[in-house]
Design an enzyme around this catalytic site. Structure first.
Site, PDB file in Angstrom:
ATOM      1  N   ASP A   1       0.884   1.696   8.548  1.00  0.00           N
ATOM      2  CA  ASP A   1       0.472   0.878   9.693  1.00  0.00           C
ATOM      3  C   ASP A   1       1.468   0.946  10.841  1.00  0.00           C
ATOM      4  O   ASP A   1       1.132   0.628  11.983  1.00  0.00           O
ATOM      5  CB  ASP A   1       0.289  -0.581   9.268  1.00  0.00           C
ATOM      6  CG  ASP A   1      -0.892  -0.774   8.343  1.00  0.00           C
ATOM      7  OD1 ASP A   1      -1.875  -0.029   8.476  1.00  0.00           O
ATOM      8  OD2 ASP A   1      -0.832  -1.665   7.476  1.00  0.00           O
TER       9      ASP A   1
ATOM     10  N   MET B   1      -7.753   2.965   9.268  1.00  0.00           N
ATOM     11  CA  MET B   1      -7.021   1.781   8.843  1.00  0.00           C
ATOM     12  C   MET B   1      -6.196   1.176   9.980  1.00  0.00           C
ATOM     13  O   MET B   1      -5.861   1.854  10.947  1.00  0.00           O
ATOM     14  CB  MET B   1      -6.097   2.114   7.662  1.00  0.00           C
ATOM     15  CG  MET B   1      -6.814   2.274   6.334  1.00  0.00           C
ATOM     16  SD  MET B   1      -5.626   2.649   5.008  1.00  0.00           S
ATOM     17  CE  MET B   1      -6.680   2.487   3.565  1.00  0.00           C
ATOM     18  N   GLY B   2      -5.846  -0.087   9.815  1.00  0.00           N
ATOM     19  CA  GLY B   2      -5.056  -0.798  10.808  1.00  0.00           C
ATOM     20  C   GLY B   2      -5.649  -2.161  11.080  1.00  0.00           C
ATOM     21  O   GLY B   2      -6.653  -2.284  11.775  1.00  0.00           O
ATOM     22  N   ARG B   3      -5.048  -3.206  10.499  1.00  0.00           N
ATOM     23  CA  ARG B   3      -5.623  -4.548  10.584  1.00  0.00           C
ATOM     24  C   ARG B   3      -5.385  -5.183  11.945  1.00  0.00           C
ATOM     25  O   ARG B   3      -6.301  -5.641  12.607  1.00  0.00           O
ATOM     26  CB  ARG B   3      -5.048  -5.428   9.476  1.00  0.00           C
ATOM     27  CG  ARG B   3      -5.672  -6.805   9.376  1.00  0.00           C
ATOM     28  CD  ARG B   3      -5.012  -7.623   8.284  1.00  0.00           C
ATOM     29  NE  ARG B   3      -5.248  -7.093   6.948  1.00  0.00           N
ATOM     30  CZ  ARG B   3      -4.320  -6.545   6.180  1.00  0.00           C
ATOM     31  NH1 ARG B   3      -3.083  -6.423   6.622  1.00  0.00           N
ATOM     32  NH2 ARG B   3      -4.608  -6.114   4.984  1.00  0.00           N
TER      33      ARG B   3
ATOM     34  N   GLY C   1       0.827  -1.206   0.000  1.00  0.00           N
ATOM     35  CA  GLY C   1       0.000   0.000   0.000  1.00  0.00           C
ATOM     36  C   GLY C   1       0.858   1.251   0.000  1.00  0.00           C
ATOM     37  O   GLY C   1       1.856   1.327   0.720  1.00  0.00           O
TER      38      GLY C   1
ATOM     39  N   GLU D   1     -10.097  -0.394  11.937  1.00  0.00           N
ATOM     40  CA  GLU D   1     -10.818  -1.352  11.102  1.00  0.00           C
ATOM     41  C   GLU D   1     -10.621  -2.791  11.566  1.00  0.00           C
ATOM     42  O   GLU D   1     -11.426  -3.671  11.284  1.00  0.00           O
ATOM     43  CB  GLU D   1     -10.367  -1.235   9.644  1.00  0.00           C
ATOM     44  CG  GLU D   1      -8.914  -1.639   9.413  1.00  0.00           C
ATOM     45  CD  GLU D   1      -8.461  -1.540   7.966  1.00  0.00           C
ATOM     46  OE1 GLU D   1      -9.294  -1.210   7.113  1.00  0.00           O
ATOM     47  OE2 GLU D   1      -7.272  -1.787   7.710  1.00  0.00           O
TER      48      GLU D   1
ATOM     49  N   GLN E   1      -6.438   8.718   4.075  1.00  0.00           N
ATOM     50  CA  GLN E   1      -5.445   8.826   5.140  1.00  0.00           C
ATOM     51  C   GLN E   1      -4.035   8.450   4.684  1.00  0.00           C
ATOM     52  O   GLN E   1      -3.063   8.818   5.328  1.00  0.00           O
ATOM     53  CB  GLN E   1      -5.854   7.984   6.340  1.00  0.00           C
ATOM     54  CG  GLN E   1      -5.991   6.501   6.069  1.00  0.00           C
ATOM     55  CD  GLN E   1      -6.945   5.814   7.019  1.00  0.00           C
ATOM     56  OE1 GLN E   1      -6.687   5.743   8.211  1.00  0.00           O
ATOM     57  NE2 GLN E   1      -8.041   5.291   6.513  1.00  0.00           N
TER      58      GLN E   1
END
Length: 415
Positions: A145, A189-191, A15, A245, A299
């Protein structure tokens, strides 16, 4: 260690961020100026460009356009999500990479990306060592991230954090316009790591941010979440919530409706729709006006809110990667080693073994998240605040950003 002379390849993967091109600029300009590097090639769409023999001759670019890369978001050379097989299982790709390296006499390889990109870099490095092909290989870190191990933080994170914090401060103002109550849920975002969602806490620290912040480092409980929202709403008449997320229940399943309905090329779940889903739950249970907002790609590409510190450090890791490689270093990633004390913030580069950097995730320390699991502590603020400092002097045309315009001359067009 070996001093080599030959061409280099720079590729970008994963990404994009709004400063990944500053790292590419650091690699390209430093390589073009080094007498040990005979030719600088840019891989179209990462390792896929190497495999397809789609390489750009960066020496054909206008130097003024290369200067603009630091202000240009996304991946200028093109990115990919392509997972190389274990070479002991299938070495087809590796043989092709070696063939391309030999064709162009590539003695330096730089790969600019996050966890999975460092895995790719590591595998190629180990393969070249195994077959005895001299090539100094360096990883150049990138990920919003902020979950790469071996480095204080990752280039790209700070600018995304600044965008998130600023956007939350703006939403805070907007959510208080009317005399009727509103709940706003912002999906960030952020898994598996909550560094980005935690950045919303910077807005709260500044006095205009989320009332509640939820990170994936702490198990999510819907009933407690609803109780938190109700408590804040009844006290203030409004409630601004920031959620990662990747928040999940105690059994590990994602709260997001999307769950694992789709994955990227590395098998990671494609998350999304969480803010809307939570907004629906709040509306059903509380009967109040609710908005669900997903910051999504904004973002990671919002270069108009880039951190000058981030831009400068992104360039620095690219430059350091080339300098280390031509000095004989290989099989490492450039990391950042930082000090935050009474004298201020100081950062310098260091080298991290690729094996350490590949496929490991660094998470937010539990001590930096409050006991209730719905906000961040001062330790997080002290960590993140120095990273978002400064405003780049971005060139404009007609009050709009002027981004780099590369010619992207393929080597096949020149042969």
């Amino acid at each position: 260690m070996e001093n080599l002379k030959g061409a280099c390849i720079i590729g970008q993967s994963g990404g994009p961020t709004c400063v990944i091109n500053a790292s590419a600029q650091g690699v390209i300009q430093t390589a073009l100026a080094n007498e040990n590097i005979t030719r600088v090639l840019g891989a179209a769409h990462g390792i896929k460009g190497v495999l397809a023999d789609q390489l750009y001759d960066m020496g054909q670019e206008d130097p003024a356009e290369l200067d603009l890369l630091q202000f240009t978001p996304s991946s200028a050379l093109g990115s990919c999500r392509y997972k190389l097989a274990d070479p002991d299982v299938d070495d087809t790709d590796y043989k092709r990479i070696l063939e391309i390296f030999q064709k162009y006499d590539v003695r330096y390889f730089f790969y600019n990306g996050g966890n999975d990109s460092m895995d790719t870099c590591n595998k190629i490095s180990k393969y070249m060592q195994k077959v005895g092909y001299p090539c100094n290989i360096m990883g150049v870190p990138k990920t919003i991230d902020n979950d790469l191990s071996g480095t204080d933080h990752c280039p790209g994170y700070a600018s995304a954090a600044k965008y998130i914090a600023t956007s939350c401060m703006e939403l805070y103002q907007d959510a208080r316009v009317y005399d009727t109550g509103t709940v706003v849920v912002v999906e960030i975002m952020g898994r598996h790591a909550g560094w980005l969602a935690g950045a919303a806490g910077l807005a709260s620290w500044a006095g205009s941010g989320p009332d509640l912040v939820y990170l994936p480092e702490v198990d999510f409980h819907m009933d407690q979440f609803l109780a938190d929202v109700k408590r804040v709403y009844e006290a203030n008449g409004t409630c601004l919530v920031a959620v990662s997320e990747g928040i999940h229940y105690a059994d590990g399943t994602f709260v997001s409706e999307a769950k694992t309905s789709a994955t990227d090329g590395f098998g990671h779940a494609q998350l999304g729709g969480l803010a809307v889903m939570l907004a629906d739950v709040i509306k059903e249970k509380m009967g109040v006006k609710v908005r669900g907002i997903e910051l999504s790609l904004l973002q990671r590409c919002g270069s108009h809110l880039a951190s000058k510190t981030d831009v400068e450090e992104a360039y620095l890791v690219g430059k350091a990667a080339v300098e280390a490689a031509v000095s004989g270093m290989t099989d490492h990633m450039v990391g950042l080693d930082c000090v935050r004390d009474e004298s201020g913030y100081h950062c310098q580069t260091k080298l991290v073994p690729l094996t350490e950097a590949a496929n490991t995730e660094r998470k937010v320390p539990r001590a930096w998240i409050n006991a209730q699991g719905n906000g961040v502590e001062q330790g997080f603020i002290d960590y993140a605040l120095p990273l978002i400092q400064g405003e780049p002097q971005r060139p404009l045309e007609g009050s709009l950003p002027r981004f780099a315009k590369l010619k992207k001359v393929l080597t096949t067009e020149m042969d």
